[in-house]
Scaffold this motif. Sequence first.
Motif, short mmCIF file in Angstrom:
data_model
loop_
_atom_site.label_atom_id
_atom_site.label_comp_id
_atom_site.label_asym_id
_atom_site.label_seq_id
_atom_site.Cartn_x
_atom_site.Cartn_y
_atom_site.Cartn_z
N ALA A 11 51.92 63.00 66.49
CA ALA A 11 51.15 63.64 65.42
C ALA A 11 49.88 64.24 66.01
O ALA A 11 49.52 63.98 67.16
N GLY A 12 49.22 65.07 65.20
CA GLY A 12 47.89 65.54 65.53
C GLY A 12 47.78 66.26 66.86
O GLY A 12 48.59 67.11 67.21
N PHE A 13 46.73 65.91 67.63
CA PHE A 13 46.48 66.55 68.92
C PHE A 13 47.70 66.45 69.84
O PHE A 13 48.11 67.42 70.47
N LEU A 180 34.40 67.63 64.51
CA LEU A 180 35.20 67.55 63.27
C LEU A 180 36.50 68.33 63.43
O LEU A 180 36.50 69.55 63.58
N CYS A 181 37.61 67.60 63.41
CA CYS A 181 38.93 68.20 63.54
C CYS A 181 39.79 67.78 62.35
O CYS A 181 39.83 66.61 62.00
N GLY A 182 40.47 68.75 61.76
CA GLY A 182 41.37 68.46 60.66
C GLY A 182 42.81 68.67 61.08
O GLY A 182 43.12 68.97 62.23
N VAL A 208 37.99 72.40 63.39
CA VAL A 208 38.78 72.59 64.60
C VAL A 208 40.19 72.03 64.35
O VAL A 208 40.34 70.95 63.77
N SER A 209 41.20 72.74 64.77
CA SER A 209 42.59 72.34 64.52
C SER A 209 43.20 71.71 65.76
O SER A 209 42.70 71.88 66.88
N PRO A 210 44.31 70.98 65.59
CA PRO A 210 45.02 70.45 66.76
C PRO A 210 45.43 71.54 67.75
O PRO A 210 45.40 71.33 68.97
N GLU A 211 45.79 72.71 67.21
CA GLU A 211 46.17 73.81 68.09
C GLU A 211 45.00 74.29 68.93
O GLU A 211 45.18 74.69 70.09
N ASP A 212 43.79 74.25 68.36
CA ASP A 212 42.60 74.61 69.13
C ASP A 212 42.42 73.67 70.32
O ASP A 212 42.13 74.10 71.44
N ILE A 213 42.58 72.37 70.08
CA ILE A 213 42.43 71.38 71.14
C ILE A 213 43.54 71.55 72.17
O ILE A 213 43.31 71.46 73.39
N PRO A 236 33.49 72.59 65.38
CA PRO A 236 33.62 73.80 64.58
C PRO A 236 32.25 74.45 64.44
O PRO A 236 31.22 73.76 64.52
N THR A 237 32.23 75.75 64.27
CA THR A 237 30.96 76.46 64.10
C THR A 237 30.19 75.90 62.91
O THR A 237 28.95 75.90 62.90
#
Length: 253
Positions: A11-13, A180-182, A208-213, A236-237
């Motif tokens: 899941a997630g990251f 902060l990541c959702g 920030v999304s998992p795809e960003d990470i 996130p900005t």
Amino acid sequence: MKIALVTGATAGFGLAICKTLISAGYKVIGTGRRAERLSALQAELGEHFLPLAFDVSNLQQTEQALNNRPNEWKNVDLLVNNAGLALGLEPAHQAELSDWYQMIDTNIKGLVSVTRLILPEMVARNSGHIINLGSIAGNYPYPGGNVYGGTKAFIKQFSLNLRADLAGTAIRVSNVEPGLCGGTEFSNVRFKGDDEKAAKLYENVQYVSPEDIANIVLWLNQQPPHVNINRIEVMPTAQTFSPLAVNRELVIK
């Protein structure tokens, strides 16, 4: 073709990292506790994904799984220590001791166990990259962060100390420290299934999304071999630093 080992892949990251790496031409060993999710992920990703179902906080399971990989999956080029969790947001004097122990067992002991089992292979080949998933919680204290923040501060220092131990080798070590990541199960786990409470943290925020990470992990590993990014902190900005709180009503006698 590079081989990556990603813990917490269900899941997630971890899930996003597995998919991103395979899309970029890597073979990926994905680990997690939920065997059924790993099987579904293997069906989706195909022959370039090897599922290993075990709990990183259980040393016997971890040793059994990692020491018995098929020969063609032995040379891990990239280790992504992603498995981890937060439990509770109570102040220290009200927290559940069992929650503290579980965070220590997973975030610290699990991470160092996997690292210790894989690192000798990298040293023998004088090649490899370890990317740890830390957190801004390891840099900045906040109420209720107590042991979770402590585990992430450990990861930050452990990453830097690994670099010191690996001086003179070609092995790289990086620590990714998200804010902060959702789009993950992080807060749902922290609040023990209270999905409504977890959802409120992300209302009206472009997080920030998992795809960003996952893209950051890929970028770190794709830097030239002579370039090591020690730490990378990402928010996130919409998120920034709070002013230091002062309680003007507190009187100590």
